[in-house]
Design a protein around this motif. Structure first.
Motif, PDB file in Angstrom:
ATOM      1  N   LEU A 274      -0.024   0.344  -9.931  1.00  8.45           N
ATOM      2  CA  LEU A 274      -0.761   1.572 -10.236  1.00  8.45           C
ATOM      3  C   LEU A 274       0.122   2.657 -10.833  1.00  8.45           C
ATOM      4  O   LEU A 274      -0.370   3.541 -11.538  1.00  8.45           O
ATOM      5  N   GLU A 275       1.402   2.599 -10.539  1.00  5.62           N
ATOM      6  CA  GLU A 275       2.291   3.714 -10.877  1.00  5.62           C
ATOM      7  C   GLU A 275       2.243   4.081 -12.361  1.00  5.62           C
ATOM      8  O   GLU A 275       2.061   5.247 -12.724  1.00  5.62           O
ATOM      9  N   ASN A 276       2.423   3.091 -13.224  1.00  4.15           N
ATOM     10  CA  ASN A 276       2.465   3.361 -14.659  1.00  4.15           C
ATOM     11  C   ASN A 276       1.119   3.856 -15.173  1.00  4.15           C
ATOM     12  O   ASN A 276       1.043   4.759 -16.015  1.00  4.15           O
ATOM     13  N   GLU A 277       0.035   3.268 -14.654  1.00  4.08           N
ATOM     14  CA  GLU A 277      -1.306   3.672 -15.079  1.00  4.08           C
ATOM     15  C   GLU A 277      -1.574   5.119 -14.688  1.00  4.08           C
ATOM     16  O   GLU A 277      -2.098   5.911 -15.484  1.00  4.08           O
ATOM     17  N   ILE A 278      -1.214   5.479 -13.454  1.00  5.28           N
ATOM     18  CA  ILE A 278      -1.411   6.853 -12.987  1.00  5.28           C
ATOM     19  C   ILE A 278      -0.562   7.819 -13.807  1.00  5.28           C
ATOM     20  O   ILE A 278      -1.023   8.904 -14.190  1.00  5.28           O
ATOM     21  N   ALA A 279       0.677   7.432 -14.087  1.00  4.16           N
ATOM     22  CA  ALA A 279       1.578   8.299 -14.867  1.00  4.16           C
ATOM     23  C   ALA A 279       0.995   8.588 -16.250  1.00  4.16           C
ATOM     24  O   ALA A 279       1.058   9.720 -16.742  1.00  4.16           O
ATOM     25  N   GLN A 280       0.429   7.571 -16.897  1.00  7.30           N
ATOM     26  CA  GLN A 280      -0.153   7.771 -18.225  1.00  7.30           C
ATOM     27  C   GLN A 280      -1.397   8.667 -18.169  1.00  7.30           C
ATOM     28  O   GLN A 280      -1.606   9.512 -19.045  1.00  7.30           O
ATOM     29  N   LEU A 281      -2.209   8.492 -17.155  1.00  3.71           N
ATOM     30  CA  LEU A 281      -3.403   9.345 -17.002  1.00  3.71           C
ATOM     31  C   LEU A 281      -2.998  10.790 -16.763  1.00  3.71           C
ATOM     32  O   LEU A 281      -3.632  11.717 -17.276  1.00  3.71           O
TER      33      LEU A 281
ATOM     34  N   LEU B 118       0.813  -1.222   0.000  1.00  4.34           N
ATOM     35  CA  LEU B 118       0.000   0.000   0.000  1.00  4.34           C
ATOM     36  C   LEU B 118       0.845   1.270   0.000  1.00  4.34           C
ATOM     37  O   LEU B 118       0.312   2.365  -0.208  1.00  4.34           O
ATOM     38  N   LEU B 119       2.152   1.135   0.262  1.00  2.48           N
ATOM     39  CA  LEU B 119       3.015   2.323   0.256  1.00  2.48           C
ATOM     40  C   LEU B 119       3.127   2.893  -1.142  1.00  2.48           C
ATOM     41  O   LEU B 119       3.179   2.152  -2.125  1.00  2.48           O
ATOM     42  N   SER B 120       3.191   4.209  -1.231  1.00  4.63           N
ATOM     43  CA  SER B 120       3.393   4.833  -2.538  1.00  4.63           C
ATOM     44  C   SER B 120       4.811   4.541  -3.028  1.00  4.63           C
ATOM     45  O   SER B 120       5.678   4.089  -2.272  1.00  4.63           O
ATOM     46  N   SER B 121       5.050   4.814  -4.307  1.00  2.00           N
ATOM     47  CA  SER B 121       6.260   4.325  -4.977  1.00  2.00           C
ATOM     48  C   SER B 121       7.557   4.758  -4.298  1.00  2.00           C
ATOM     49  O   SER B 121       8.458   3.939  -4.090  1.00  2.00           O
ATOM     50  N   ASN B 122       7.700   6.034  -3.929  1.00  4.12           N
ATOM     51  CA  ASN B 122       8.950   6.516  -3.346  1.00  4.12           C
ATOM     52  C   ASN B 122       9.271   5.802  -2.038  1.00  4.12           C
ATOM     53  O   ASN B 122      10.411   5.406  -1.787  1.00  4.12           O
ATOM     54  N   TYR B 123       8.247   5.652  -1.192  1.00  5.64           N
ATOM     55  CA  TYR B 123       8.453   4.986   0.094  1.00  5.64           C
ATOM     56  C   TYR B 123       8.743   3.501  -0.105  1.00  5.64           C
ATOM     57  O   TYR B 123       9.646   2.944   0.531  1.00  5.64           O
ATOM     58  N   ARG B 124       7.987   2.850  -0.979  1.00  2.00           N
ATOM     59  CA  ARG B 124       8.107   1.410  -1.125  1.00  2.00           C
ATOM     60  C   ARG B 124       9.462   1.010  -1.715  1.00  2.00           C
ATOM     61  O   ARG B 124      10.101   0.066  -1.256  1.00  2.00           O
TER      62      ARG B 124
ATOM     63  N   PHE C 293      -8.428   4.019 -22.404  1.00  2.00           N
ATOM     64  CA  PHE C 293      -9.379   3.381 -21.491  1.00  2.00           C
ATOM     65  C   PHE C 293      -9.695   1.938 -21.855  1.00  2.00           C
ATOM     66  O   PHE C 293     -10.731   1.412 -21.483  1.00  2.00           O
ATOM     67  N   ARG C 294      -8.774   1.286 -22.560  1.00  2.00           N
ATOM     68  CA  ARG C 294      -8.915  -0.151 -22.746  1.00  2.00           C
ATOM     69  C   ARG C 294      -8.534  -0.888 -21.460  1.00  2.00           C
ATOM     70  O   ARG C 294      -8.873  -2.043 -21.268  1.00  2.00           O
ATOM     71  N   SER C 295      -7.818  -0.213 -20.581  1.00  2.00           N
ATOM     72  CA  SER C 295      -7.369  -0.795 -19.321  1.00  2.00           C
ATOM     73  C   SER C 295      -8.431  -0.600 -18.238  1.00  2.00           C
ATOM     74  O   SER C 295      -8.820   0.523 -17.928  1.00  2.00           O
ATOM     75  N   ARG C 296      -8.885  -1.725 -17.643  1.00  2.00           N
ATOM     76  CA  ARG C 296      -9.854  -1.630 -16.557  1.00  2.00           C
ATOM     77  C   ARG C 296      -9.235  -0.971 -15.315  1.00  2.00           C
ATOM     78  O   ARG C 296      -9.943  -0.344 -14.520  1.00  2.00           O
ATOM     79  N   VAL C 297      -7.925  -1.134 -15.137  1.00  2.00           N
ATOM     80  CA  VAL C 297      -7.273  -0.502 -13.996  1.00  2.00           C
ATOM     81  C   VAL C 297      -7.387   1.016 -14.108  1.00  2.00           C
ATOM     82  O   VAL C 297      -7.731   1.706 -13.144  1.00  2.00           O
ATOM     83  N   LYS C 298      -7.104   1.549 -15.310  1.00  2.00           N
ATOM     84  CA  LYS C 298      -7.233   2.995 -15.509  1.00  2.00           C
ATOM     85  C   LYS C 298      -8.664   3.458 -15.245  1.00  2.00           C
ATOM     86  O   LYS C 298      -8.896   4.500 -14.631  1.00  2.00           O
TER      87      LYS C 298
ATOM     88  N   ILE D 178      -5.977   5.063  -3.365  1.00  2.00           N
ATOM     89  CA  ILE D 178      -6.429   4.439  -4.627  1.00  2.00           C
ATOM     90  C   ILE D 178      -6.224   2.935  -4.551  1.00  2.00           C
ATOM     91  O   ILE D 178      -7.071   2.150  -4.986  1.00  2.00           O
ATOM     92  N   SER D 179      -5.094   2.508  -3.976  1.00  2.00           N
ATOM     93  CA  SER D 179      -4.807   1.088  -3.833  1.00  2.00           C
ATOM     94  C   SER D 179      -5.868   0.391  -2.986  1.00  2.00           C
ATOM     95  O   SER D 179      -6.341  -0.699  -3.323  1.00  2.00           O
ATOM     96  N   LEU D 180      -6.260   1.032  -1.877  1.00  2.00           N
ATOM     97  CA  LEU D 180      -7.302   0.455  -1.022  1.00  2.00           C
ATOM     98  C   LEU D 180      -8.651   0.440  -1.728  1.00  2.00           C
ATOM     99  O   LEU D 180      -9.421  -0.517  -1.616  1.00  2.00           O
ATOM    100  N   GLN D 181      -8.951   1.496  -2.451  1.00  2.00           N
ATOM    101  CA  GLN D 181     -10.235   1.582  -3.155  1.00  2.00           C
ATOM    102  C   GLN D 181     -10.362   0.492  -4.218  1.00  2.00           C
ATOM    103  O   GLN D 181     -11.425  -0.104  -4.393  1.00  2.00           O
TER     104      GLN D 181
END
Length: 523
Positions: free
Chosen positions: A225-232, A113-119, A192-197, A214-217
């Motif tokens: 999630l990182e790459n998907e969020i970056a593209q959005l 659940l940690l964000s990318s920098n922390y994890r 939006f072909r990606s259900r994750v996005k 977002i991870s919990l939701q």
């Protein structure tokens, strides 16, 4: 949906049910047992479900009830016969191992659940065994920043281990969003072909969310999630401020659609009655126009006129009366794409009255307008290409001679665009000359204009309901895309006409909702 189909649907959800149990128990074995119990209970009781629309609610309510029973019995102990040959400290060792496994599961959960920098700093330090100096060099961070991230990560994990984490509804009931637009977009639809996005956008729609939230939701680890969020973010579909993310696209939810329908169903009924009354009284006049196909059966003629009226009212006339018709006023994104874009939540239930429309206007001689409705079977819009269009137009006056033309005709026959007759291969849909188009227009244009006027009256109600369900930063944009939601009414109108028994599905004969119009300037 019969009992077999329901059980198939339950089986398809087995993975989601297992993940749901795992998120609540943190024990793989217990999750397997619980999910098996839930699936067995569902298969035994699903046949008693009366309302198909309550299927998913029934599934998750059953899962929740069984899980609650498991919690109530969690503290009860089963006894087994002791074996004298067991070592004296076995129970202490087993208890320690169980505790270690539980702690490990909780640590893994919190790390995911940690964000990318922390994890990435935690993984490098504790799992890869890198020093603070090495981590600093790898990630181009100061050593003070590495120490700060490690300190904050440890605190977050310690705090998280003592918490009961409840994954959001999107983790077990993800939405499916359909990209919609009025204009010319390529990148937007592909995104939006990606259900994750899609579910990231939904999670961040009403409230800003951190990566961990977002991870919990969504139930998706932050690493995915990182790459998907970056593209959005890159495509300006997601906004970011101080580590919080917010959706930047209007989303029309199923709840919103239901409210719009309930608010307007009486006036939509009036529109359906207007169409039915006009067609019943005008069939003979329409046949008298004498176009190719005017002798089609009554039900096919009804579909022909319904499709023409709805296309004129909701596509041609509506576009003329709304800002969508002014290309220069369309907003432009960073990629040079112009138009309005939004997302709609796809219903869990297939709408057999959903329509698709298309236009083949590559030829200088004629245009072919297509209107497909799912209740009539597979759509034909996507099957027709430029070669098909040219050949269909030529078939009105001449027959194929070359081998390539004959191959194209074979495709037309296979797709039901053409049929073999005593006089050769002919189009299998209505075809009108310029004069016949004018004659038909004299009959149907006034009615189509009235339908369009009725739809425009409902626009303020659509805007009001959308505003009630749209975040403040998107209200102005939602007002602009609201007219695009009027098109959804065509499905409601066709549902009224079909379910009353007045209009029956097309099963054979002409493709009555595909029409060829000769161009006036072709002569």
């Amino acid at each position: 949906m019969n009992t077999h189909e329901r059980r198939e649907k339950v089986a398809q959800m087995s993975k989601s049910i297992f993940q749901y149990c795992l998120s609540r128990t943190s024990s793989y074995q217990e999750s397997e047992d619980l999910s098996q119990e839930i699936l067995l209970t569902l298969c035994e009781s699903i046949e008693d479900l009366r309302d198909e629309r309550a299927f998913y609610a029934f599934v998750w309510r059953t899962a929740d009830n069984i899980l609650k029973g498991w919690y109530r019995n969690k503290d009860k102990h089963n006894t087994v016969r002791l074996d004298d040959g067991l070592p004296d400290d076995l129970w202490e060792r087993l208890a320690e191992q169980a505790q270690e496994n539980e702690q490990l599961a909780l640590l893994t959960r919190e790390l995911s659940l940690l964000s990318s920098n922390y994890r990435r700093v935690m993984v490098a330090y504790y799992i890869e065994g890198l020093s603070v100096k090495a981590i600093s060099a790898r990630f181009s961070l100061t050593q003070s920043m590495v120490k700060y991230l490690l300190f904050q990560s440890r605190n977050r994990i310690k705090e998280g281990i003592t918490m009961e984490r409840n994954f959001g509804e999107l983790s077990y009931r993800p939405v499916e969003l359909i990209s919609r637009s009025w204009g010319k977009f390529n990148v937007f639809h592909d995104m939006f072909r990606s259900r994750v996005k899609q579910n990231i956008m939904m999670a961040c729609y009403y409230e800003k969310q951190t990566e961990e939230q977002i991870s919990l939701q969504t139930g998706v680890p932050t690493a995915y999630l990182e790459n998907e969020i970056a593209q959005l973010l890159e495509h300006e579909l997601l906004l970011e401020k101080n580590g919080y993310y917010l959706s930047n696209v209007v989303i029309v939810t199923q709840k919103m659609m239901n409210e719009i329908y309930e608010d307007h169903k009486a006036s939509i009924h009036e529109t359906a009655e207007l169409i039915r009354s006009f067609i019943d009284s005008s069939i003979d006049d329409v046949r008298a126009v004498g176009f190719y196909g005017s002798d089609m059966p009554l039900n096919s003629m009804k579909w022909f006129l319904v499709s023409q009226l709805l296309h004129l009212a909701y596509i041609d006339f509506l576009q003329e009366k709304l800002p969508f018709g002014d290309w220069d006023s369309y907003p432009e994104d960073k990629f040079g794409q112009k138009g309005y874009r939004w997302l709609s939540e796809k219903s869990e239930y297939h709408d057999i009255y959903m329509f698709r429309t298309g236009r083949r206007d590559d030829s200088e001689k004629a245009d072919i307008v297509l209107w497909d409705v799912d209740v009539n079977g597979d759509p034909v819009c996507l099957k027709m290409n430029k070669l098909h269009e040219t050949m269909l137009i030529d078939l009105l006056t001449e027959q194929p001679v070359s081998e390539s033309d004959k191959l194209i005709c074979a495709e037309l026959l296979n797709n039901n665009f053409a049929i073999k007759t005593d006089t050769g291969i002919k189009p299998n849909f209505p075809c009108l000359t310029a004069e016949q188009t004018s004659g038909l227009g004299d009959l149907i244009v006034p009615v189509a204009q009235e339908i369009c006027s009725q739809a425009l009256v409902r626009l303020d109600g659509i805007r009001r309901i959308m505003a009630e369900h749209t975040p403040n930063h998107l209200l102005e944009y939602a007002e602009k895309v609201a007219p695009g939601e009027i098109l959804r009414e065509t499905s409601d109108v066709m549902r009224e006409l079909c379910e009353s028994g007045w209009l029956l599905p097309l099963t054979r004969g002409m493709l009555a909702t595909t029409v060829m119009f000769e161009r006036i300037d072709a002569k």
